[in-house]
Write a protein that holds these residues in place. Structure first.
Motif, short mmCIF file in Angstrom:
data_model
loop_
_atom_site.label_atom_id
_atom_site.label_comp_id
_atom_site.label_asym_id
_atom_site.label_seq_id
_atom_site.Cartn_x
_atom_site.Cartn_y
_atom_site.Cartn_z
N ILE A 148 0.66 -1.52 0.08
CA ILE A 148 0.16 -0.23 0.13
C ILE A 148 0.99 1.43 0.26
CG2 ILE A 148 -1.98 -0.96 0.98
CD1 ILE A 148 -1.14 0.59 3.90
N GLU A 149 -0.17 2.18 -0.31
CA GLU A 149 1.22 3.65 -0.45
C GLU A 149 0.16 4.65 0.19
OE1 GLU A 149 1.36 5.11 -4.28
OE2 GLU A 149 3.34 3.93 -4.43
N LEU A 150 0.73 5.74 0.98
CA LEU A 150 -0.05 5.97 2.58
C LEU A 150 0.49 7.76 1.38
CD1 LEU A 150 0.70 4.36 6.19
CD2 LEU A 150 -1.13 4.09 4.60
N ASP A 206 1.43 16.88 4.18
CA ASP A 206 2.68 17.36 3.64
C ASP A 206 2.78 16.48 2.26
OD1 ASP A 206 3.58 15.66 4.91
OD2 ASP A 206 5.19 16.47 5.82
N GLY A 207 1.53 16.34 1.90
CA GLY A 207 2.71 16.38 -0.17
C GLY A 207 3.80 14.57 -0.45
N LEU A 208 3.78 14.12 0.55
CA LEU A 208 4.72 12.74 0.86
C LEU A 208 3.93 11.46 0.70
CD1 LEU A 208 7.73 13.58 4.12
CD2 LEU A 208 7.52 14.22 1.69
N THR A 209 4.81 10.21 -0.51
CA THR A 209 4.30 9.18 -0.59
C THR A 209 4.92 8.24 0.49
OG1 THR A 209 3.17 9.83 -2.73
CG2 THR A 209 3.25 7.41 -2.20
N LEU A 210 4.23 7.18 1.43
CA LEU A 210 5.06 6.82 2.07
C LEU A 210 4.54 5.56 1.97
CD1 LEU A 210 3.56 8.38 5.99
CD2 LEU A 210 5.44 9.06 4.33
N ALA A 263 -6.39 -7.30 11.41
CA ALA A 263 -5.57 -7.06 10.04
C ALA A 263 -4.31 -5.99 10.42
CB ALA A 263 -6.23 -5.31 8.95
N VAL A 264 -3.27 -6.07 10.08
CA VAL A 264 -1.74 -5.59 10.21
C VAL A 264 -1.15 -4.67 8.84
CG1 VAL A 264 0.06 -6.30 11.07
CG2 VAL A 264 -1.02 -7.71 11.47
N LEU A 265 -1.46 -3.39 9.47
CA LEU A 265 -1.13 -2.20 8.55
C LEU A 265 0.93 -1.84 9.09
CD1 LEU A 265 -2.64 0.73 7.29
CD2 LEU A 265 -0.35 0.71 8.24
N ARG A 266 1.47 -1.84 7.70
CA ARG A 266 2.81 -1.38 8.84
C ARG A 266 3.30 -0.31 7.49
NH1 ARG A 266 6.58 -5.38 8.14
NH2 ARG A 266 5.27 -6.55 6.17
N PHE A 267 3.76 0.36 7.96
CA PHE A 267 4.36 1.44 7.04
C PHE A 267 6.28 1.97 7.71
CE2 PHE A 267 1.66 4.38 10.14
CZ PHE A 267 3.18 4.95 9.80
N VAL A 306 1.78 9.46 10.60
CA VAL A 306 0.56 9.01 11.94
C VAL A 306 -0.98 9.18 11.55
CG1 VAL A 306 -0.58 9.10 13.62
CG2 VAL A 306 1.82 9.54 13.43
N ALA A 307 -1.23 10.46 10.45
CA ALA A 307 -2.83 10.74 10.30
C ALA A 307 -3.35 10.02 9.07
CB ALA A 307 -2.34 12.05 10.65
N ALA A 308 -1.93 9.70 8.55
CA ALA A 308 -2.25 9.50 6.66
C ALA A 308 -2.64 7.62 7.25
CB ALA A 308 -0.90 9.20 5.41
N ALA A 309 -2.11 7.32 8.29
CA ALA A 309 -2.29 5.62 8.88
C ALA A 309 -3.73 5.79 8.54
CB ALA A 309 -1.21 4.87 9.23
N LEU A 310 -4.24 6.21 9.58
CA LEU A 310 -5.25 6.66 9.95
C LEU A 310 -6.27 6.81 8.71
CD1 LEU A 310 -4.42 7.56 13.75
CD2 LEU A 310 -4.86 5.12 13.05
N GLU A 311 -6.12 7.89 8.03
CA GLU A 311 -7.31 7.87 7.60
C GLU A 311 -7.38 6.59 6.34
OE1 GLU A 311 -5.45 10.81 4.20
OE2 GLU A 311 -6.32 12.22 5.97
#
Length: 236
Positions: free
Chosen positions: A18-20, A24-28, A76-80, A106-111
């Motif tokens: 996945i991508e988050l 502020d405009g970054l892709t994780l 479900a396990v979300l890692r980034f 953190v906000a992007a993961a929760l979104e």
């Protein structure tokens, strides 16, 4: 008899890269692991240790959670990778921001969790990741937080007070021989949070090396998040 679950055991799951996308405009970069054939009962949002000291989404306890818990506990396990962090999955854009800019990660993961209707999200922070959970994890969708080896270095008493007011459960797993914060020191610090539980883990060190300690950590996580699935099996 079954086969023993070992450090390298990978159990069945639906896994997707996945991508988050941060405000502020970054892709994780990250990975979501889901139970193979049924919907998850809860979601772990994993926040890894300090990237300047080798922490990343593949740090071993988080990787083992993703390898085992979709199958063993219907999670479900979300890692980034937080900004500027590299693992086998790739490198997240941006650069390490001392735990401040990471608020957007953190906000992007929760979104992502919210947008994809992943149920009952719990934050699982390890070391630096516990600081991110305490500082930036107080989102209405968050069910609670599990803190592995919390240093309480970047996170302050004000952050603890804010979590107390937030009211969600918090469990701190504190190794007996931690390099930064040991159970006897952790108890008075976390006393500021009435709903916090401090679990001292005998014999453990900051990095939770060794299968016995990994099993303790994963069982403690599942006990909070899907109690029906404990104790986790040790063979498959």
């Amino acid at each position: 008899m079954g086969t023993d679950i070992r450090a390298s055991t990978v159990l069945a799951a639906r896994r997707e890269n996945i991508e988050l996308h941060t405000a502020d405009g970054l892709t994780l970069v990250g990975e979501l692991a889901l139970p193979a054939s049924r919907p998850p009962v809860a979601t772990l949002v994993c926040l890894h240790p300090l990237p300047t000291h080798g922490g990343m989404m593949d740090s071993h306890v988080l990787r083992k959670a993703s390898y085992r818990l979709p199958a063993l506990a219907d999670l479900a396990v979300l890692r980034f990778n937080t900004r500027g962090t590299t693992s086998e999955r790739g490198t997240s854009q941006g650069s390490f921001a001392e735990g401040e800019g990471e608020r957007w990660d953190v906000a992007a993961a929760l979104e992502y969790v919210d947008f994809h209707d992943l149920p009952n999200p719990w934050l699982v922070g390890w070391s630096f990741g516990t600081e991110l959970a305490l500082k930036w994890g107080r989102d209405p969708i968050v069910a609670g937080a599990i803190l592995l080896s919390p240093p309480l270095h970047r996170a302050t008493d004000e952050d603890l007070d804010a979590w107390a007011a937030f009211g969600r459960p918090m469990v701190a797993l504190v190794p007996e021989f931690d390099d930064y914060l040991r159970p006897t020191e952790a108890a008075p610090r976390f006393a500021r949070v009435p709903q916090a539980e401090v679990v001292g883990v005998e014999g453990a060190k900051h990095l939770w090396v060794g299968e016995p300690y990994v099993r303790i950590v994963l069982n403690e996580i599942v006990k909070r998040v899907n109690p029906a699935a404990v104790p986790l099996p040790t063979t498959v």
